[in-house]
Scaffold this motif. Structure first.
Motif, PDB file in Angstrom:
ATOM      1  N   ILE A   1     138.478  41.008  87.976  1.00 29.33           N
ATOM      2  CA  ILE A   1     138.129  40.010  86.976  1.00 29.33           C
ATOM      3  C   ILE A   1     137.761  38.713  87.668  1.00 29.33           C
ATOM      4  O   ILE A   1     138.388  38.325  88.660  1.00 29.33           O
ATOM      5  N   ARG A   2     136.731  38.061  87.164  1.00 33.57           N
ATOM      6  CA  ARG A   2     136.412  36.710  87.587  1.00 33.57           C
ATOM      7  C   ARG A   2     137.222  35.756  86.720  1.00 33.57           C
ATOM      8  O   ARG A   2     137.158  35.835  85.481  1.00 33.57           O
ATOM      9  N   TRP A   3     137.990  34.886  87.374  1.00 32.49           N
ATOM     10  CA  TRP A   3     138.807  33.969  86.588  1.00 32.49           C
ATOM     11  C   TRP A   3     137.922  33.073  85.730  1.00 32.49           C
ATOM     12  O   TRP A   3     138.193  32.868  84.552  1.00 32.49           O
ATOM     13  N   ASN A   4     136.871  32.540  86.322  1.00 31.54           N
ATOM     14  CA  ASN A   4     135.956  31.659  85.591  1.00 31.54           C
ATOM     15  C   ASN A   4     134.983  32.513  84.797  1.00 31.54           C
ATOM     16  O   ASN A   4     134.129  33.174  85.355  1.00 31.54           O
ATOM     17  N   GLY A   5     135.128  32.563  83.514  1.00 28.31           N
ATOM     18  CA  GLY A   5     134.232  33.346  82.674  1.00 28.31           C
ATOM     19  C   GLY A   5     134.832  34.652  82.206  1.00 28.31           C
ATOM     20  O   GLY A   5     134.450  35.172  81.166  1.00 28.31           O
ATOM     21  N   GLY A   6     135.750  35.204  82.983  1.00 27.43           N
ATOM     22  CA  GLY A   6     136.472  36.395  82.551  1.00 27.43           C
ATOM     23  C   GLY A   6     135.714  37.705  82.636  1.00 27.43           C
ATOM     24  O   GLY A   6     136.176  38.712  82.083  1.00 27.43           O
ATOM     25  N   ARG A   7     134.586  37.739  83.330  1.00 26.54           N
ATOM     26  CA  ARG A   7     133.875  39.007  83.419  1.00 26.54           C
ATOM     27  C   ARG A   7     134.713  40.001  84.213  1.00 26.54           C
ATOM     28  O   ARG A   7     135.336  39.655  85.206  1.00 26.54           O
ATOM     29  N   THR A   8     134.701  41.265  83.758  1.00 29.78           N
ATOM     30  CA  THR A   8     135.534  42.293  84.376  1.00 29.78           C
ATOM     31  C   THR A   8     134.706  43.482  84.849  1.00 29.78           C
ATOM     32  O   THR A   8     133.561  43.674  84.430  1.00 29.78           O
ATOM     33  N   ALA A   9     135.315  44.258  85.704  1.00 27.36           N
ATOM     34  CA  ALA A   9     134.742  45.527  86.157  1.00 27.36           C
ATOM     35  C   ALA A   9     135.891  46.503  86.319  1.00 27.36           C
ATOM     36  O   ALA A   9     136.988  46.118  86.756  1.00 27.36           O
ATOM     37  N   TYR A  10     135.652  47.758  85.958  1.00 26.56           N
ATOM     38  CA  TYR A  10     136.695  48.777  86.028  1.00 26.56           C
ATOM     39  C   TYR A  10     136.151  50.030  86.700  1.00 26.56           C
ATOM     40  O   TYR A  10     134.978  50.379  86.542  1.00 26.56           O
ATOM     41  N   ALA A  11     137.017  50.728  87.409  1.00 31.71           N
ATOM     42  CA  ALA A  11     136.650  52.026  87.946  1.00 31.71           C
ATOM     43  C   ALA A  11     136.495  53.024  86.799  1.00 31.71           C
ATOM     44  O   ALA A  11     137.097  52.866  85.737  1.00 31.71           O
ATOM     45  N   ASP A  12     135.682  54.028  87.030  1.00 25.89           N
ATOM     46  CA  ASP A  12     135.413  55.009  85.961  1.00 25.89           C
ATOM     47  C   ASP A  12     136.693  55.697  85.486  1.00 25.89           C
ATOM     48  O   ASP A  12     136.823  56.016  84.296  1.00 25.89           O
ATOM     49  N   PHE A  13     137.638  55.923  86.380  1.00 24.38           N
ATOM     50  CA  PHE A  13     138.819  56.688  85.984  1.00 24.38           C
ATOM     51  C   PHE A  13     139.742  55.884  85.054  1.00 24.38           C
ATOM     52  O   PHE A  13     140.666  56.434  84.461  1.00 24.38           O
ATOM     53  N   VAL A  14     139.495  54.576  84.914  1.00 26.59           N
ATOM     54  CA  VAL A  14     140.324  53.758  84.035  1.00 26.59           C
ATOM     55  C   VAL A  14     140.147  54.185  82.583  1.00 26.59           C
ATOM     56  O   VAL A  14     141.127  54.269  81.839  1.00 26.59           O
ATOM     57  N   LYS A  15     138.910  54.400  82.173  1.00 26.61           N
ATOM     58  CA  LYS A  15     138.575  54.935  80.845  1.00 26.61           C
ATOM     59  C   LYS A  15     139.299  54.221  79.720  1.00 26.61           C
ATOM     60  O   LYS A  15     139.896  54.840  78.843  1.00 26.61           O
ATOM     61  N   GLY A  16     139.305  52.910  79.741  1.00 24.87           N
ATOM     62  CA  GLY A  16     139.878  52.131  78.660  1.00 24.87           C
ATOM     63  C   GLY A  16     141.379  51.983  78.687  1.00 24.87           C
ATOM     64  O   GLY A  16     141.946  51.361  77.790  1.00 24.87           O
ATOM     65  N   ARG A  17     142.046  52.521  79.673  1.00 28.28           N
ATOM     66  CA  ARG A  17     143.506  52.445  79.700  1.00 28.28           C
ATOM     67  C   ARG A  17     144.024  51.150  80.314  1.00 28.28           C
ATOM     68  O   ARG A  17     145.197  50.797  80.137  1.00 28.28           O
ATOM     69  N   PHE A  18     143.198  50.457  81.082  1.00 25.53           N
ATOM     70  CA  PHE A  18     143.615  49.258  81.805  1.00 25.53           C
ATOM     71  C   PHE A  18     142.927  48.035  81.198  1.00 25.53           C
ATOM     72  O   PHE A  18     141.721  48.069  80.922  1.00 25.53           O
ATOM     73  N   THR A  19     143.667  46.963  81.009  1.00 22.03           N
ATOM     74  CA  THR A  19     143.070  45.726  80.522  1.00 22.03           C
ATOM     75  C   THR A  19     143.686  44.526  81.237  1.00 22.03           C
ATOM     76  O   THR A  19     144.857  44.559  81.629  1.00 22.03           O
ATOM     77  N   PHE A  20     142.888  43.469  81.356  1.00 21.11           N
ATOM     78  CA  PHE A  20     143.320  42.250  82.020  1.00 21.11           C
ATOM     79  C   PHE A  20     143.787  41.204  81.023  1.00 21.11           C
ATOM     80  O   PHE A  20     143.313  41.152  79.890  1.00 21.11           O
ATOM     81  N   SER A  21     144.684  40.348  81.483  1.00 25.28           N
ATOM     82  CA  SER A  21     144.967  39.088  80.810  1.00 25.28           C
ATOM     83  C   SER A  21     145.298  38.062  81.892  1.00 25.28           C
ATOM     84  O   SER A  21     145.539  38.426  83.047  1.00 25.28           O
TER      85      SER A  21
END
Length: 128
Positions: A51-71
């Motif tokens: 995650i980029r702190w400024n702006g909050g853009r995220t990237a996830y590995a394919d195996f995450v499949k919606g199970r992981f989220t940032f805050s």
């Protein structure tokens, strides 16, 4: 210099959830990207999410499949990674890492060699 400390790992059963924390000292995260990587026994360290702190853009590995989220918590200078529906194959040491980023683009680094600061890791073990 940025010092990173991870916490929140543990031993859980499949299907459970964990929230991993990455706390920074020395600098604020405001001009950094924070990445999570994991390393299972006998395997290479692999990208999980960033995650980029400024702006909050995220990237996830394919195996995450919606199970992981940032805050994020700015007051604590901490990034959290919520992991749901844990699977035995998620068992690994999870590392957070930080990289200073250009504030004029929205690039989210994914490669291990892009990150210059690393924490000591936190163990996540998922039993079946």
């Amino acid at each position: 210099q940025v010092q990173l400390v991870e916490s929140g790992g543990g031993l859980v059963q499949a299907g459970a959830s964990l929230r991993l924390s990455c706390a920074a000292s020395g600098r604020t995260f405001s001009s950094y990207a924070v990445g999570w990587f994991r390393q299972a026994p006998g395997k290479d360290r692999e990208f999980v999410a960033a995650i980029r702190w400024n702006g909050g853009r995220t990237a996830y590995a394919d195996f995450v499949k919606g199970r992981f989220t940032f805050s994020r918590d700015g007051a604590k200078n901490t990034v959290y990674l919520q992991i749901n529906s844990l699977k035995p194959e998620d068992t690994a040491v999870y590392y957070c890492a930080a990289k200073a980023v250009n504030l004029y683009d929205d690039y989210v680094p994914r490669r291990r060699d892009e990150y210059g600061y690393w924490g000591q890791g936190t163990q996540v073990t998922v039993s079946s």
